[in-house]
Design an enzyme around this catalytic site. Structure first.
Site, PDB file in Angstrom:
ATOM      1  N   CYS A   1     -24.638  34.966   9.844  1.00 63.75           N
ATOM      2  CA  CYS A   1     -24.865  34.163  11.043  1.00 63.75           C
ATOM      3  C   CYS A   1     -25.024  35.082  12.258  1.00 63.75           C
ATOM      4  CB  CYS A   1     -23.687  33.216  11.281  1.00 63.75           C
ATOM      5  SG  CYS A   1     -23.315  32.194   9.850  1.00 63.75           S
TER       6      CYS A   1
ATOM      7  N   CYS B   1     -21.908  35.441  14.444  1.00 61.79           N
ATOM      8  CA  CYS B   1     -20.643  35.827  13.808  1.00 61.79           C
ATOM      9  C   CYS B   1     -19.890  36.819  14.696  1.00 61.79           C
ATOM     10  CB  CYS B   1     -20.910  36.452  12.444  1.00 61.79           C
ATOM     11  SG  CYS B   1     -19.386  36.836  11.561  1.00 61.79           S
ATOM     12  N   ASP B   2     -18.654  36.462  15.050  1.00 59.56           N
ATOM     13  CA  ASP B   2     -17.873  37.347  15.927  1.00 59.56           C
ATOM     14  C   ASP B   2     -16.670  37.943  15.195  1.00 59.56           C
ATOM     15  OD1 ASP B   2     -16.315  35.106  15.655  1.00 59.56           O
ATOM     16  OD2 ASP B   2     -16.010  34.771  17.799  1.00 59.56           O
ATOM     17  N   THR B   3     -16.689  37.849  13.842  1.00 57.01           N
ATOM     18  CA  THR B   3     -15.561  38.375  13.066  1.00 57.01           C
ATOM     19  C   THR B   3     -15.918  39.730  12.471  1.00 57.01           C
ATOM     20  OG1 THR B   3     -15.133  36.083  12.443  1.00 57.01           O
ATOM     21  CG2 THR B   3     -13.882  37.773  11.290  1.00 57.01           C
TER      22      THR B   3
ATOM     23  N   GLU C   1     -10.209  28.821   4.738  1.00 58.04           N
ATOM     24  CA  GLU C   1     -11.255  28.538   5.721  1.00 58.04           C
ATOM     25  C   GLU C   1     -12.566  29.046   5.124  1.00 58.04           C
ATOM     26  OE1 GLU C   1      -8.598  28.774   9.784  1.00 58.04           O
ATOM     27  OE2 GLU C   1      -9.731  30.575   9.249  1.00 58.04           O
TER      28      GLU C   1
ATOM     29  N   HIS D   1      -5.611  30.072  20.184  1.00 56.07           N
ATOM     30  CA  HIS D   1      -5.144  31.471  20.122  1.00 56.07           C
ATOM     31  C   HIS D   1      -5.870  32.322  21.165  1.00 56.07           C
ATOM     32  CE1 HIS D   1      -8.539  30.824  17.486  1.00 56.07           C
ATOM     33  NE2 HIS D   1      -8.781  32.115  17.426  1.00 56.07           N
TER      34      HIS D   1
ATOM     35  N   PHE E   1      -2.196  35.244   7.820  1.00 57.55           N
ATOM     36  CA  PHE E   1      -3.660  35.226   7.649  1.00 57.55           C
ATOM     37  C   PHE E   1      -4.063  36.373   6.737  1.00 57.55           C
ATOM     38  CE2 PHE E   1      -5.111  32.162  10.871  1.00 57.55           C
ATOM     39  CZ  PHE E   1      -3.911  31.922  11.529  1.00 57.55           C
TER      40      PHE E   1
ATOM     41  N   CYS F   1     -19.219  38.484   3.485  1.00 59.61           N
ATOM     42  CA  CYS F   1     -19.633  37.077   3.557  1.00 59.61           C
ATOM     43  C   CYS F   1     -21.008  36.947   2.918  1.00 59.61           C
ATOM     44  CB  CYS F   1     -19.688  36.626   5.021  1.00 59.61           C
ATOM     45  SG  CYS F   1     -20.027  34.853   5.184  1.00 59.61           S
TER      46      CYS F   1
END
Ligand code: SF4
Length: 181
Positions: free
Chosen positions: A34, A37-39, A93, A175, A24, A30
């Site tokens: 959002c 957003c949890d990233t 993605e 995951h 990855f 970005c």
């Protein structure tokens, strides 16, 4: 140079390629903001294409997943060509709001409610279902349409929706279920 948040090796947890080992590459930043957003993607280190290639070549799988943030803000044809020359299979993605180089092998589009989708074609659509109208996404040109519960909280609701709308398939964040990155 490309701003990289992290590079890690794990199993793809979601969608068509679930269960496959992959490298990855998480790009920083970005174009959307959002609320859910949890990233953690904002921080990052600038790396050259060759430095990225060298890092991902250390892992045994040839599957590379470009993610973010929004990776389409960073990737270009020359970068994908470089990875292809090293024998890699390139997945991305994306939120679908920004154009992509044409030579990517697998496109996963995760549309966001208010953001218009620019992409005309993709391999899979993956929508986090929270009860919204998802019928418009069936009109997008894709081989696979996945609905995904929100952090496994509303799985029953998603299963119920798919039972009534079998054109959608279930995607789980496996995951998270097995506690890997
Ligand atoms: S598109 Fe994805 S990465 Fe970007 S803000 Fe929204 S959830 Fe976060």
């Amino acid at each position: 140079m490309k701003k990289i948040n992290e590079i890690f090796y794990s199993l793809q947890g979601e969608g068509f390629h679930t269960g496959k080992a992959a490298v990855f590459v998480r790009f920083s930043g970005c174009n959307l903001k959002c609320s859910f957003c949890d990233t953690q993607h904002e921080s990052g280190t600038f790396m050259s294409d060759n430095e990225i290639l060298e890092t991902i070549s250390a892992y045994p799988s040839n599957m590379v997943i470009l993610t973010g943030g929004e990776p389409s803000l960073w990737v270009d044809k020359a970068f994908i060509d470089l990875l292809h020359q090293a024998g890699m299979y390139i997945c991305i993605e994306t939120n679908g709001t920004h154009s992509l180089p044409a030579n990517i092998d697998w496109i996963t589009c995760s549309p966001k409610e208010e953001a218009p989708i620019l992409l005309k074609q993709m391999d899979e659509i993956k929508v986090v279902y929270t009860g919204q109208d998802v019928s418009k996404y069936l009109k997008l040109k894709a081989q696979h349409h996945y609905l995904q519960p929100c952090s496994c909280i509303n799985t029953k609701e998603v299963v119920e929706y798919i039972l009534h709308h079998p054109e959608w398939h279930l995607s789980l964040q496996t995951h998270k279920l097995i506690n890997i990155q």
